[in-house]
Design an enzyme around this catalytic site. Structure first.
Site: not given
Ligand code: BGC
Length: 864
Positions: A261
């Site tokens: 993530d």
């Molecule tokens: C989220 C993800 C997301 C990523 C990119 C993170 O903060 O938990 O689900 O895909 O950001 O935006």
């Protein structure tokens, strides 16, 4: 009329003719895929050949992202830069796209074909934007209604979630886009998500939290898995070697990419050896400076490096990103096909929960005045907040949907009914002193997080209303200077002032926050600490009622916000209970033939990065109660990612619909259901409790004071598994959903199927016994009364959604296999079904079982 039909796979559905037409026109083969897909061996030999030409420096470069959302390319080898985009409800990055109903709404359709079509349209939108990875679906199990991201996910049951996930992923990947199943693993709440450690025993992992990821890998062959921010069983997920390497890669045979993530990586060697292949959004840990010396010193193996690169190349070759531009100009950005699928998903996801005296459907010809009231009536609330908050080209609000449906012959009136929380914050007046003070509060601004020492500066603030909710769309579109990201903008503030209520009474105090970053606050009233959220903020809108006399009350608020993005929101408001509801709404409600109250949450009260309250946001219970008194025909539609507190009004209203976040076409779908053009067919993918305290995870949802450990002590007894075990009556059970017609179940037959011990075919008849066409969601549960371990009273192991004309009967057939009967035996490290008799239960919800049969296993069955 009686037709026999065998179901392919475990779930099947038949829909309206109109939808069949849509479905047929959507399943055309994408133009680019007319060349046969490369075989696995062709993919592997091409991957080997590219790998053989790469230097270690180039290999290492490939392991981390650039530009916030891109995966690097290597121009020398003609490897293009590939792009990722959120996910999972629409393609969020770089401008508008089709916004589907949220994940939990998709699960509420119980329609795997529809999940596939939703995936396919999202895949097409990704191609229209040239995106290679779609950052979805999100599949974390709904353990509590408080999790701020439930709206993205597929509910509380791993079987239902798996079926929906497989459909969705297959749809996305059919378009030449890699799905990214997230967030792996134990990310079942959003409070403290960067620091909490989910403590989950092995059996619970295997039975509840892993199966959806397992199905994504083994059945849908998902291209990527995203490791979550949190720790699970003591290890950050981005370096959890047991789960990433042993379970996912070795046991399940995952061939794709494990990506982090955004900013979830913590350690070079930990991540490299712990199974992470791709660090997003940038190479803070997996970079040349850190990995080249580690390679030379033997701290990391060449074979591991090659394996990671292979995984990235394999996905690129397999999905043909090296052979064609990812941007497909034949797909329109404003996607009409996508709109139709979004509409169908909204129609099938909305759940009719209460329909006293058959108040619904409403008769379009008899209703002359409809009052549409409430904070979620207008503008449209298609989706919750955070990275899932894709922006539609346009979205149909409930108000517009209802009015458009009725046309000029019916008077559709509208009032929001409540002030916004921002308005309340700005209307809340303070005084700097108990007597003769200036308007406002004294704000002491500190350099230290614990607010110790002398303030660096002091000022008077009229109100507490700082910053804003984060706009990720502006961030990732280049509207905002990305170099400002990650730069700490701390706020360490103590406000002191006096609040003088006009009358004695109970007052609602709320604190609304927003943005990402660690923050916390303390609220003191008359010297007493009434809210302490200094270490964990547990809700994006946190509120409580306090009884005050009509005299000055000292209010102190202490606040810290750390290294967040931009300027996070922090606002405080006070409002007397009984004064929330605006007069206009009351007048309209009194005059209307029927009232639709659109209550619930929105991206600023239910969002990634935060949990939410079980109670509706401040003022909303009061709104429903007061409107229900003024008009007996009050129907409530709730926008939320899951269960909400409804005890104060559920018995006072005749009609209730769960609308979830219904996507851009939600208003049209709701209007069709209210006026009977669409017969509701959604069923709950999560149990709705009467009160949060009833939830099986309630007593151990938060870490003990001073600890970061979230102990999943309820084990496998999550959702209906727990309510049934604890004999707790929910407000609405798992699988529940009303229709405007009635169904009868009959003639259950459980027959051994070819394949082996534990393979069965379960068949039964479903008849539409009412006067309207509609869809039944037949659910098959297994009960095991004789296992060596405690097991839930019943567990979902099959389902089928079937559309039936009035009087029509269909024979449905659902397969079972050894896993359907098994629990995870932690000693044998296998799935284990003991010999003996199992209950085979078929019904329209977990609490409404119409048919009971059994299946007997002559001997124990162990399976992988
Ligand atoms: C989220 C993800 C997301 C990523 C990119 C993170 O903060 O938990 O689900 O895909 O950001 O935006």
């Amino acid at each position: 009329m009686k037709a026999r039909m065998a179901l392919r796979g475990r779930a099947w559905s038949s829909r309206k003719l109109s939808f069949l037409f849509v479905a047929l026109s959507l399943t055309q083969t994408p133009a680019w895929s007319q060349n046969p897909a490369p075989s696995d061996s062709e993919v592997e030999s091409r991957v080997d050949s590219i790998l053989g030409q790469m230097t270690n420096e180039e290999k290492i470069d490939l392991l981390s992202g650039i530009n916030f959302f891109d995966v690097r390319g290597i121009p020398r080898l003609n490897l293009p830069v590939t792009s990722t985009a959120d996910g999972p409800i629409g393609v969020r990055n770089d401008g508008p796209a089709t916004v589907m109903a949220g994940g939990i709404s998709l699960a509420a359709t119980w329609n795997t074909d529809l999940a596939r079509q939703v995936g396919q349209e999202i895949g097409r939108d990704a191609r229209a934007k040239g995106k290679s990875f779609l950052l979805g679906p999100g599949v974390n199990i709904y353990r509590s209604p408080l999790n701020g991201r439930n709206f993205e996910y597929f509910g509380e049951d791993p079987f239902l979630a798996s079926r929906i996930a497989v459909g969705y992923i297959e749809g996305v990947q059919a378009e030449g886009v890699s799905a990214t199943v997230k967030h792996f693993l134990g990310n079942n709440s959003e409070f403290g998500r960067n620091t909490t450690d989910s403590v989950i025993d092995e059996r619970t992992l295997r039975e509840i939290y892993l199966p959806t990821f397992e199905a994504a890998v083994k059945e849908a062959r998902v291209g990527a898995i995203m490791d979550s921010y949190n720790l699970t069983n003591g290890e950050y997920m981005t370096q959890n070697g047991y789960l990433n390497n042993e379970v996912v890669k070795k046991e399940w045979g995952f061939q794709g990419i494990v990506m982090s993530d955004w900013g979830a990586t913590h350690d070079t060697l930990g991540a490299f050896n712990g199974g992470l292949d791709l660090e997003m959004w940038s190479g803070q840990f997996l970079n040349r400076g850190a990995l080249l010396p580690a390679l030379q010193q033997g701290k990391i193996a060449q074979a591991t490096l090659d394996d990671k690169v292979r995984r990235i190349l394999r996905t690129e070759v397999k999905l043909r990103w090296l052979d064609r531009p990812q941007l497909d100009p034949s797909v329109p950005r404003y996607n009409q096909q996508g709109r139709q699928v979004a509409l169908q998903a909204a129609r099938e996801g909305i759940v009719l929960l209460k329909n006293e005296g058959n108040i619904l459907p409403l008769n379009k010809n008899k209703v002359k005045t409809v009052a549409v009231i409430g904070p979620d009536a207008y503008p449209a609330v298609p989706v919750g907040g955070g990275s899932a908050q894709a922006a539609p080209f346009r979205a149909v609000s409930f108000l517009e949907g209802i009015s458009d449906h009725l046309g000029p012959a019916t008077s559709v009136t509208y009032a929001r009914g409540l002030p916004t929380l921002g308005m309340v914050a700005n209307r809340t007046s303070f005084s700097t002193a108990e007597t003769d003070g200036k308007p406002g509060l004294t704000a002491e601004v500190f350099d230290t997080q614990d607010l110790s020492g002398t303030p660096a500066s002091t000022r008077v603030d009229q109100h507490i209303n700082l910053g804003s909710a984060i706009d990720l769309n502006a961030l990732s579109s280049g509207e905002i200077d990305l170099s400002a990201l990650g730069r700490p903008r701390p706020n360490f503030i103590r406000w002191t002032g006096y609040y003088v209520p006009e009358n004695a009474g109970t007052y609602d105090f709320f604190v609304q926050q927003g943005g990402f970053g660690d923050s916390g606050f303390r609220l003191y009233v008359d010297g007493a600490l009434v809210r302490d959220r200094w270490n964990f903020d547990i809700a994006i809108v946190d509120w409580l009622g306090l009884t005050l006399t009509a005299s000055p009350h000292k209010i102190v608020i202490e606040y810290h916000s750390g290294a967040g993005f931009l300027s996070p929101r922090f606002r405080v408001g006070i409002m007397r209970e009984g004064s929330w509801v605006e007069d206009a709404a009351k007048t309209l409600a009194g005059k209307a033939d029927v009232v639709i109250v659109a209550a619930g949450f929105n991206p600023e009260s239910e969002s990634e990065g935060w949990d939410r309250t079980f109670a509706l946001p401040p003022g909303q219970d009061e709104l429903i109660q007061e409107i229900a008194v003024l008009n007996k025909k009050t129907i409530v539609a709730v926008t939320s990612g899951g269960g909400v507190g409804m005890r104060s009004w559920i018995d006072k209203i005749p009609g209730l619909l769960q609308a979830w976040y219904p996507g851009q076409e939600g208003g049209t779908a709701l209007a069709e259901i209210l006026f009977g053009e669409t017969n509701p067919s959604g069923h709950l993918p999560a149990t709705f409790e009467k009160q949060w305290d009833d939830n099986p995870a309630h007593n151990n949802y938060y870490p003990a004071t001073g600890s970061n450990k979230i102990e999943y002590k309820e084990g496998v007894f999550v959702g209906y598994r727990g309510y049934e075990q604890n004999h707790t009556q929910p407000q609405f059970p798992f699988g529940f959903g009303l229709s405007y017609t009635t169904f009868k179940y009959a003639d259950l037959a459980v027959k051994p199927a070819p394949g082996g011990l534990g393979d069965y075919q379960v068949s039964f008849d479903v008849t539409n016994t009412g006067k309207l066409a509609g869809a039944a969601v037949a659910q098959l549960y297994i009960s095991d009364g004789h296992a060596a371990v405690p097991r839930p009273p019943k567990e979902l192991k099959g389902f089928a959604k079937v559309f039936l004309k009035p009087g029509e009967t269909r024979n449905l057939s659902i397969p079972l296999n050894p896993r359907s009967f098994s629990y995870y035996d932690t000693n044998a490290k296998q799935w284990h079904a003991h010999s003996g008799t199992y209950g085979v239960l078929v019904g329209s919800s977990s609490a409404d079982i119409a048919l009971r049969g059994d299946a007997a296993l002559a001997q124990d069955v162990l399976s992988k």
